[in-house]
Write a protein that holds these residues in place. Structure first.
Motif, PDB file in Angstrom:
ATOM      1  N   ARG A  65       4.885  22.959   0.282  1.00 43.90           N
ATOM      2  CA  ARG A  65       4.008  24.113   0.476  1.00 43.90           C
ATOM      3  C   ARG A  65       2.547  23.702   0.415  1.00 43.90           C
ATOM      4  O   ARG A  65       2.133  22.926  -0.457  1.00 43.90           O
ATOM      5  CB  ARG A  65       4.295  25.172  -0.589  1.00 43.90           C
ATOM      6  N   SER A  66       1.745  24.228   1.313  1.00 45.72           N
ATOM      7  CA  SER A  66       0.329  23.852   1.377  1.00 45.72           C
ATOM      8  C   SER A  66      -0.448  24.300   0.146  1.00 45.72           C
ATOM      9  O   SER A  66      -1.447  23.678  -0.222  1.00 45.72           O
ATOM     10  CB  SER A  66      -0.312  24.443   2.645  1.00 45.72           C
ATOM     11  N   ASP A  67      -0.014  25.376  -0.515  1.00 42.14           N
ATOM     12  CA  ASP A  67      -0.731  25.858  -1.689  1.00 42.14           C
ATOM     13  C   ASP A  67      -0.179  25.250  -2.986  1.00 42.14           C
ATOM     14  O   ASP A  67      -0.657  25.576  -4.072  1.00 42.14           O
ATOM     15  CB  ASP A  67      -0.672  27.381  -1.769  1.00 42.14           C
ATOM     16  N   LEU A  68       0.826  24.378  -2.861  1.00 39.06           N
ATOM     17  CA  LEU A  68       1.379  23.728  -4.051  1.00 39.06           C
ATOM     18  C   LEU A  68       1.328  22.209  -3.870  1.00 39.06           C
ATOM     19  O   LEU A  68       0.324  21.580  -4.146  1.00 39.06           O
ATOM     20  CB  LEU A  68       2.815  24.211  -4.304  1.00 39.06           C
ATOM     21  N   GLY A  69       2.401  21.626  -3.387  1.00 40.60           N
ATOM     22  CA  GLY A  69       2.426  20.174  -3.256  1.00 40.60           C
ATOM     23  C   GLY A  69       2.673  19.507  -4.604  1.00 40.60           C
ATOM     24  O   GLY A  69       2.729  20.150  -5.658  1.00 40.60           O
ATOM     25  N   ILE A  70       2.800  18.189  -4.576  1.00 41.70           N
ATOM     26  CA  ILE A  70       3.237  17.480  -5.777  1.00 41.70           C
ATOM     27  C   ILE A  70       2.218  17.532  -6.910  1.00 41.70           C
ATOM     28  O   ILE A  70       2.594  17.601  -8.080  1.00 41.70           O
ATOM     29  CB  ILE A  70       3.598  16.021  -5.437  1.00 41.70           C
ATOM     30  N   VAL A 118       0.863  -1.181   0.000  1.00 40.12           N
ATOM     31  CA  VAL A 118       0.000   0.000   0.000  1.00 40.12           C
ATOM     32  C   VAL A 118       0.902   1.234   0.000  1.00 40.12           C
ATOM     33  O   VAL A 118       1.787   1.358   0.845  1.00 40.12           O
ATOM     34  CB  VAL A 118      -0.930   0.016   1.234  1.00 40.12           C
ATOM     35  N   ILE A 119       0.668   2.100  -0.948  1.00 41.65           N
ATOM     36  CA  ILE A 119       1.521   3.281  -1.036  1.00 41.65           C
ATOM     37  C   ILE A 119       1.168   4.257   0.080  1.00 41.65           C
ATOM     38  O   ILE A 119       0.002   4.585   0.298  1.00 41.65           O
ATOM     39  CB  ILE A 119       1.396   3.937  -2.425  1.00 41.65           C
ATOM     40  N   ARG A 120       2.176   4.698   0.791  1.00 42.19           N
ATOM     41  CA  ARG A 120       1.997   5.675   1.865  1.00 42.19           C
ATOM     42  C   ARG A 120       2.282   7.077   1.344  1.00 42.19           C
ATOM     43  O   ARG A 120       2.807   7.240   0.252  1.00 42.19           O
ATOM     44  CB  ARG A 120       2.942   5.351   3.023  1.00 42.19           C
ATOM     45  N   ARG A 121       1.918   8.054   2.146  1.00 41.50           N
ATOM     46  CA  ARG A 121       2.146   9.439   1.713  1.00 41.50           C
ATOM     47  C   ARG A 121       3.628   9.673   1.453  1.00 41.50           C
ATOM     48  O   ARG A 121       4.003  10.302   0.460  1.00 41.50           O
ATOM     49  CB  ARG A 121       1.637  10.418   2.779  1.00 41.50           C
ATOM     50  N   ARG A 122       4.476   9.156   2.331  1.00 44.45           N
ATOM     51  CA  ARG A 122       5.916   9.352   2.159  1.00 44.45           C
ATOM     52  C   ARG A 122       6.404   8.734   0.851  1.00 44.45           C
ATOM     53  O   ARG A 122       7.224   9.309   0.140  1.00 44.45           O
ATOM     54  CB  ARG A 122       6.665   8.728   3.333  1.00 44.45           C
ATOM     55  N   ASP A 123       5.876   7.548   0.520  1.00 41.84           N
ATOM     56  CA  ASP A 123       6.257   6.888  -0.726  1.00 41.84           C
ATOM     57  C   ASP A 123       5.837   7.730  -1.930  1.00 41.84           C
ATOM     58  O   ASP A 123       6.594   7.911  -2.885  1.00 41.84           O
ATOM     59  CB  ASP A 123       5.600   5.514  -0.825  1.00 41.84           C
ATOM     60  N   LEU A 124       4.595   8.247  -1.889  1.00 40.44           N
ATOM     61  CA  LEU A 124       4.073   9.037  -2.994  1.00 40.44           C
ATOM     62  C   LEU A 124       4.905  10.295  -3.201  1.00 40.44           C
ATOM     63  O   LEU A 124       5.253  10.658  -4.326  1.00 40.44           O
ATOM     64  CB  LEU A 124       2.613   9.405  -2.720  1.00 40.44           C
ATOM     65  N   VAL A 125       5.260  10.942  -2.116  1.00 39.17           N
ATOM     66  CA  VAL A 125       6.053  12.168  -2.208  1.00 39.17           C
ATOM     67  C   VAL A 125       7.441  11.858  -2.765  1.00 39.17           C
ATOM     68  O   VAL A 125       7.970  12.587  -3.612  1.00 39.17           O
ATOM     69  CB  VAL A 125       6.151  12.841  -0.823  1.00 39.17           C
TER      70      VAL A 125
END
Length: 592
Positions: free
Chosen positions: A556-561, A217-224
């Motif tokens: 950044r909260s207004d950007l992100g991946i 299962v992909i985690r947030r850290r993996d996705l980033v």
């Protein structure tokens, strides 16, 4: 409900499902086949199964035979074509090239007299209705899917399902059961022995809990972490297979070409999708290990084909036709001797490379100023239609103006001009000299563009266009070809200044090189001394490192991946549109 059918037999869900009642009530006899697969019968199993099919098949109808292994499907197919009309027999499995599989599936979806041997490839999403279904034992969920291909349209009065039992020596012996476990088959067998009808009304009342399965299962850290597409220290792309494929899906892909020499030529085209055949990694490893096999993988760093003897899941390999392994009629065999293997080689299409610049070659040369003007115009057009992130419009426009400034690099211009004296004295973005090659390994002009933006757009350069989103603009410039994102580092195939080993270098850019002045419409970019101190960790003479700047944008909260990817796509789309429109204009006025 059909006339005469008691209404109480149908549940409220079935009555309101919107499905034709014929499908709900389609009846089919469910019977055990008179043959079994075990350690004693396995040697002549394919022949016996073929005889069973011919005995029960009715002319001018569809008989569907589903087995669990591709190798068994091939054996049954070969046995059938030896005793029945070959033109009516088809083979459908996942180890075909699409171009060959299409010929077989055409028979599956055709009309009239047909016998189709298949694997799990027909379990879902295949709208066919067979009068006779012969299926090997499988997990309950798979059996239900297979039985759904029998009398699917309720147009047969004598539809039949024959199930062939698979009997391993004991619970620990899964050899004959593969790719399933004997425990899964045991649960399904227990339910089949209780039934004599395979209609949907009967099957819906049977519940067999599936075997528990653990999946990544992909985690947030993996996705980033996956957002950065920079190759690893060995030059390999990050492996994402565990997130996009089942754990058991470890296939490689083969394609075949006529290779008369020891190695394919560097210009050998990459495969078209119709050439590719998926092969289980275990079978591929055995095939590649053979002394009779000649196969190669494409190295995007070296831009060359390299001989391989080890199979890596997800990889694509070129195989010499003389090595065999495939037949047009039966697909993957893994055997050297073949009856017919047709080569479907595309006319052109060089392999991808990290330093490739194919987008910089066009039917007609174009100056950097002209191309930039077109990209800015297309960017304005896109922003007029798509404005979900209006706060970043200025950043995208700045990136559009600066995205190709790095093409002024002397090595890049040398590649584009390719010794043509008529091109000297101007700075070009596109060239018609398609044979031009960059002598500097891995040169990425977009990195030079991003560095120029950061170095010129600073407090030390008054009067130059500024931006409150300096780092975002730099990122969009660097990422517009997808080669440079979160980190800057050299690749294994690069070499720096032989006379100054301490000189920094990365992606074909050397520390201290000078970009000449560039005119972009009303703006003129002055000469820039490229500084690669940004690739170092920590603070440098111009502030934070490239990695720190990019990571800050990512967090950044207004950007992100996802928003970074969206903004990057807008610029890449504008660049692609400008190039496409220029090419179309050229072709429309081409006297030829």
């Amino acid at each position: 409900p059909p006339a005469g059918w008691p209404e109480e037999k149908l549940s409220e869900q079935e009555l309101t499902s919107g499905r034709p009642h014929e499908l709900v009530t389609a009846a089919k006899k469910l019977l055990p086949a008179p043959i079994k697969l075990n350690s004693i019968t396995k040697n002549d199993y394919a022949k016996k199964l073929a005889e069973l099919v011919i005995t029960h098949h009715q002319k001018h109808t569809l008989t569907l035979v589903v087995v669990n292994r591709v190798a068994r499907a091939r054996e049954v197919f070969n046995a059938l074509v030896g005793g029945y009309d070959r033109e009516t027999v088809a083979l459908v499995h996942s180890r075909f090239r699409p171009v060959d599989r299409g010929r077989h599936t055409a028979k599956l979806f055709g009309e009239g007299d047909r016998i189709v041997i298949a694997t799990q490839a027909v379990e879902a999403g295949v709208d066919v209705s067979a009068r006779l279904l012969v299926t090997e034992m499988a997990p309950w969920a798979s059996l239900v899917q297979r039985m759904g291909r029998c009398n699917r349209r309720a147009d047969c009065q004598d539809a039949t399902v024959l199930w062939v039992d698979i009997q391993p020596k004991d619970e620990a012996d899964d050899t004959l059961c593969r790719p399933y476990a004997s425990t899964e088959l045991g649960k399904a067998r227990a339910e089949l022995l209780k039934l004599a009808d395979a209609s949907p009304l009967v099957l819906q009342g049977v519940v067999v809990p599936p075997e528990p399965c653990i999946r990544p299962v992909i985690r947030r850290r993996d996705l980033v972490d996956l957002f950065d597409t920079t190759p690893d220290l060995c030059g390999h792309d990050l492996d994402i297979s565990r997130y996009i494929r089942d754990g058991d899906d470890n296939d490689v892909q083969f394609f075949w070409r006529e290779i008369a020499t020891d190695f394919p030529e560097a210009g050998e085209p990459q495969p078209h999708r119709d050439e590719l055949c998926r092969v289980a990694v275990g079978d591929a490893a055995k095939f590649l290990k053979s002394d009779k096999t000649r196969a190669w993988g494409w190295n995007p760093l070296e831009k060359s084909w390299q001989m391989v003897k080890i199979a890596r899941p997800g990889a694509v390999y070129l195989v010499a036709r003389a090595s065999g392994g495939y037949e047009d009629d039966v697909g993957w065999t893994g055997e050297v001797k073949v009856k017919k293997l047709t080569i479907h080689r595309p006319a052109e299409g060089e392999g991808e490379a990290y330093g490739e610049n194919r987008n910089s070659f066009a039917p007609q040369a174009e100056t950097l100023e002209e191309h930039t003007r077109q990209v800015v115009r297309e960017t304005h057009s896109i922003l007029e239609l798509l404005t979900p992130l209006p706060n970043f419009a200025d950043a995208i426009l700045h990136a559009a103006r600066w995205h190709d400034v790095g093409k002024a690099h002397a090595e890049f211009q040398k590649m584009l001009c390719h010794g043509d004296p008529t091109m000297e004295g101007r700075i070009w973005a596109k060239s018609a000299h398609r044979s031009g090659q960059c002598e500097r390994a891995g040169l990425r002009h977009e990195l030079a563009s991003a560095l120029a933006w950061l170095l010129v757009d600073s407090a030390d350069a008054p009067g130059q266009p500024g931006s409150s989103e300096r780092d975002l603009v730099a990122y969009l410039i660097a990422a517009h070809h997808g080669k440079v994102r979160l980190s800057i580092r050299s690749l294994p195939n690069e070499s720096g200044d032989a006379h100054n080993p301490d000189r920094l270098f990365a992606r074909g850019i050397w520390h201290g090189e000078v970009l000449p002045p560039v005119k972009l419409d009303e703006m003129e970019v002055p000469a820039v001394v490229l500084d690669l101190s940004f690739m170092r960790m920590g603070e440098g003479p111009f502030g934070s490192s490239w990695l720190a700047r990019a990571a800050k944008l990512r967090e950044r909260s207004d950007l992100g991946i996802f928003r970074l990817a969206y903004l990057e796509t807008l610029l890449r789309s504008a660049d692609a549109r400008a190039s496409y429109n220029k090419a179309e204009l050229f072709h429309n006025h081409d006297p030829i």
